[in-house]
Scaffold this motif. Structure first.
Motif, PDB file in Angstrom:
ATOM      1  N   TYR A  26       0.872  -1.184   0.000  1.00  0.00           N
ATOM      2  CA  TYR A  26       0.000   0.000   0.000  1.00  0.00           C
ATOM      3  C   TYR A  26       0.898   1.220   0.000  1.00  0.00           C
ATOM      4  O   TYR A  26       2.029   1.185   0.484  1.00  0.00           O
ATOM      5  CB  TYR A  26      -0.918   0.020   1.229  1.00  0.00           C
ATOM      6  CG  TYR A  26      -2.042  -0.989   1.156  1.00  0.00           C
ATOM      7  CD1 TYR A  26      -3.281  -0.653   0.621  1.00  0.00           C
ATOM      8  CD2 TYR A  26      -1.848  -2.286   1.612  1.00  0.00           C
ATOM      9  CE1 TYR A  26      -4.308  -1.582   0.543  1.00  0.00           C
ATOM     10  CE2 TYR A  26      -2.868  -3.229   1.539  1.00  0.00           C
ATOM     11  CZ  TYR A  26      -4.094  -2.867   1.002  1.00  0.00           C
ATOM     12  OH  TYR A  26      -5.107  -3.793   0.919  1.00  0.00           O
ATOM     13  N   VAL A  72       0.073   4.344   1.411  1.00  0.00           N
ATOM     14  CA  VAL A  72      -0.095   5.187   2.600  1.00  0.00           C
ATOM     15  C   VAL A  72      -0.761   4.370   3.700  1.00  0.00           C
ATOM     16  O   VAL A  72      -1.640   3.550   3.432  1.00  0.00           O
ATOM     17  CB  VAL A  72      -0.964   6.425   2.284  1.00  0.00           C
ATOM     18  CG1 VAL A  72      -1.171   7.279   3.534  1.00  0.00           C
ATOM     19  CG2 VAL A  72      -0.343   7.255   1.160  1.00  0.00           C
ATOM     20  N   TYR A 118      -8.877   8.795   4.539  1.00  0.00           N
ATOM     21  CA  TYR A 118      -8.958   7.457   3.934  1.00  0.00           C
ATOM     22  C   TYR A 118      -9.796   7.495   2.659  1.00  0.00           C
ATOM     23  O   TYR A 118      -9.388   6.996   1.593  1.00  0.00           O
ATOM     24  CB  TYR A 118      -9.545   6.505   4.971  1.00  0.00           C
ATOM     25  CG  TYR A 118      -9.737   5.067   4.524  1.00  0.00           C
ATOM     26  CD1 TYR A 118      -8.669   4.299   4.058  1.00  0.00           C
ATOM     27  CD2 TYR A 118     -10.999   4.472   4.603  1.00  0.00           C
ATOM     28  CE1 TYR A 118      -8.859   2.966   3.691  1.00  0.00           C
ATOM     29  CE2 TYR A 118     -11.193   3.152   4.238  1.00  0.00           C
ATOM     30  CZ  TYR A 118     -10.120   2.404   3.774  1.00  0.00           C
ATOM     31  OH  TYR A 118     -10.309   1.088   3.407  1.00  0.00           O
ATOM     32  N   LEU A 177      -8.155   9.814  -0.231  1.00  0.00           N
ATOM     33  CA  LEU A 177      -6.994   9.175  -0.852  1.00  0.00           C
ATOM     34  C   LEU A 177      -7.422   8.044  -1.783  1.00  0.00           C
ATOM     35  O   LEU A 177      -6.900   7.898  -2.893  1.00  0.00           O
ATOM     36  CB  LEU A 177      -6.026   8.658   0.214  1.00  0.00           C
ATOM     37  CG  LEU A 177      -5.215   9.720   0.961  1.00  0.00           C
ATOM     38  CD1 LEU A 177      -4.385   9.079   2.060  1.00  0.00           C
ATOM     39  CD2 LEU A 177      -4.310  10.490   0.004  1.00  0.00           C
ATOM     40  N   VAL A 185      -4.423   2.780   0.156  1.00  0.00           N
ATOM     41  CA  VAL A 185      -4.282   3.249   1.530  1.00  0.00           C
ATOM     42  C   VAL A 185      -4.796   2.215   2.527  1.00  0.00           C
ATOM     43  O   VAL A 185      -5.806   1.551   2.303  1.00  0.00           O
ATOM     44  CB  VAL A 185      -5.009   4.607   1.709  1.00  0.00           C
ATOM     45  CG1 VAL A 185      -6.473   4.504   1.317  1.00  0.00           C
ATOM     46  CG2 VAL A 185      -4.861   5.141   3.115  1.00  0.00           C
TER      47      VAL A 185
END
Length: 575
Positions: free
Chosen positions: A479, A481, A501, A504, A511
């Motif tokens: 992932y 982030v 969340y 993004l 994420v």
């Protein structure tokens, strides 16, 4: 993905069997799971990174015009017998039988299968060139699986095979793959070096190994800083020292008493000689296909040199598994060899292999094939001859570069890929031919190109980690982030974390949301261990719209507004 919903188990302590960073960290982070010795499965995060490596490989392979197919891992023995490799490949070939007693193997590589496809489908020069590849599970019954994914018995490999009309076409295909491999490993974030390599059991003439530089690597590389010379130590050629001047006379043989001097160092000290004035003997036995001793082999090289077993195997034209150090007592009873005191002048009934450097050296000291005795002033041609004369020595650090003469340096690396010019090795043995414009038959000219996909994953971790965990390059990170929610029961923090969340994800960023009911320290430690490139922490300043922004690869943290953090994250991923 929410960590509270992910199948993830991290370990605080390193497993006892894990020795190197990649093995330790991939197990501790829950990315791989051991099933048996040398056999591993991939858990959700590890599988995501592996698929990203495969995606990079596919993009670059497809850009060359190669076409992806998928063949069975189970291969009939008949094809391997056609190529002559059913025996030559050795005990690493995982042989099995079906219920009818028919022999098969679990494929370690697929030269025979792809050659069989092309010989059945290609008949005209108009159908060439073509390149086929696959990404598939392979099997090698390693005697000593070790280092996790580095040397395992089951692994994922990309193997490609080019088919051309002639050598010029092969050269073009080879160069295309060389360039593609350079792009693949660069995109994977590896520091690597292409080096000349031995072809081994694959065969052919001409090969480059792509080596990820690492001190734990099994590949030892000889390289020169004054020119472009770089090769595996197995492959690296040596420059023979200048021969003794013709003006130097050959002195008469002289047998001398040398009690207890079984090593080169012992005899050199006893006789007050340089090691370079002595001849080293190495005794081996060569096996037939049934595993019986077929011949004894005595190798001779200068006392300050080391034997290169790969060069010896190539000089003898035998598989690596068909030779081992001899039982000196048994060999002595047949050949006259005496352990610790063997020289070339009195041997019989064995294959004598002489390093090329000895041919021009005069008045050397060698064993007398007699306990506690050596012979002085031994000279090639006058006193002994070799059945085979070849470069069988190892290019050591400090030796002269075979290209420019500067001092050689050594480093270590992990073999992540290798490319081969097979030529007509398989097409001739298996009858893969095409007709030219005059309807004349020619063998198809082949190349072979492999990448260890699972080994590449481990090599990336070896090069990208610290004492806290993995530091994934963004191109292969599971992932991009991780959003760390410090207090899941704090509604302000929770709402802000959910916003980050969602935004993004909407921007195409992969994420993780760590919404687990765990202590902040556990969450931070897991984020570092998992190696996600960017961590955004939602904590005590959430009410002010401020979050902590930290790159995994850097020690510094910064405080940003939510909008700034989201913008920076998207820019990082899209860069």
């Amino acid at each position: 993905m929410r960590l509270s919903k992910m199948h993830l188990k991290t370990l605080r302590e390193a497993p006892t069997e894990a020795e190197i960073p990649s093995h330790i960290l991939l197990l501790r982070s829950g990315m791989i799971r051991k099933l048996a010795s040398g056999i591993y499965g991939f858990m959700p995060l590890g599988w995501r990174s592996l698929r990203k490596i495969e995606g990079i490989i596919r993009e670059e392979m497809d850009n060359t015009g190669a076409q992806e197919i998928l063949m069975s891992a189970i291969q009939p023995s008949e094809l391997w017998e056609e190529s002559g490799r059913w025996y030559a490949y050795g005990p690493e070939l995982w042989r099995i039988k079906d219920r009818g007693g028919r022999d098969f193997c679990l494929g370690p590589t697929h030269e025979e299968i792809f050659t069989d496809i092309v010989r059945n489908d290609v008949s005209s020069y108009r159908q060439l060139p073509t390149t086929l590849y696959q990404i598939q599970t392979k099997y090698r019954d390693e005697a000593r699986p070790r280092f996790g994914l580095m040397r395992s018995r089951e692994f994922i490999m990309k193997d490609a095979y080019s088919f051309d009309k002639d050598r010029e076409g092969l050269d073009a295909s080879y160069d295309s793959m060389y360039d593609a491999y350079s792009k693949i490993f660069t995109r994977c974030g590896l520091t690597f070096r292409p080096v000349e390599a031995d072809t081994g059991a694959i065969g052919g003439k001409g090969s480059h190994e792509f080596t990820a530089l690492s001190e734990i690597g099994e590949s030892e590389i000889a390289y020169c800083e004054s020119c472009d010379m770089a090769a595996t130590v197995e492959r690296a050629e040596c420059i023979d020292d200048a021969p003794t001047p013709e003006s130097v006379e050959m002195l008469p043989l002289e047998e001398v008493h040398t009690p207890g001097t079984k090593t080169i160092e012992d005899v050199a000290n006893f006789l007050k000689l340089e090691k370079s004035q002595t001849i080293k003997a190495i005794l081996l036995e060569k096996y037939d296909e049934e595993g019986n001793v077929a011949d004894y082999v005595a190798c001779f090289l200068r006392g300050d040199r080391d034997l290169n077993m790969t060069k010896l195997v190539n000089a003898l034209d035998i598989p690596e598994h068909a030779i081992a150090f001899a039982d000196e007592e048994k060999m002595g009873s047949k050949t006259g060899a005496v352990g610790g005191f063997t020289g070339p002048t009195k041997l019989h009934d064995c294959i004598i292999v002489v390093d090329s450097e000895l041919v021009g050296q005069k008045n050397l000291c060698a064993g007398a094939c007699k306990e506690d005795h050596h012979i002085l002033n031994v000279n090639y041609n006058r006193d002994y001859k070799g059945d085979i004369v070849a470069d069988i020595k190892t290019l050591k650090e400090g030796d002269k570069c075979p290209v420019c003469g500067a001092a050689i340096k050594h480093t270590r690396g992990i073999e992540v890929g290798q490319i081969f010019k097979l030529g007509t090795k398989y097409s001739e043995s298996m009858g893969a031919i095409y007709k030219d414009d005059k309807q004349e038959d020619h063998p198809i000219v082949m190349g072979c190109y492999g990448i260890g996909v699972t080994r590449t994953l481990a090599a990336i971790v070896e090069q990208h980690h610290d004492d806290k965990g993995i530091i994934w390059p963004i191109s292969v990170a599971p992932y991009h982030v991780i959003v760390t929610l410090v207090k899941p029961d704090d509604e302000i923090q929770k709402e802000l974390a959910e916003r980050i969340y969602g935004e993004l994800q909407a921007a195409g960023v992969e994420v993780l949301l760590d919404d687990r009911d765990e202590r902040p320290g556990v969450k931070f430690n897991d984020a570092d261990l998992l190696g996600i490139p960017l961590r955004i922490t939602v904590g005590k300043m959430a009410s002010e719209g401020i979050v902590e922004y930290k790159l995994r690869s850097e020690a510094d943290k910064s405080e940003l507004s939510v909008d700034e953090a989201i913008k920076s994250a998207v820019e990082l991923v899209k860069a």
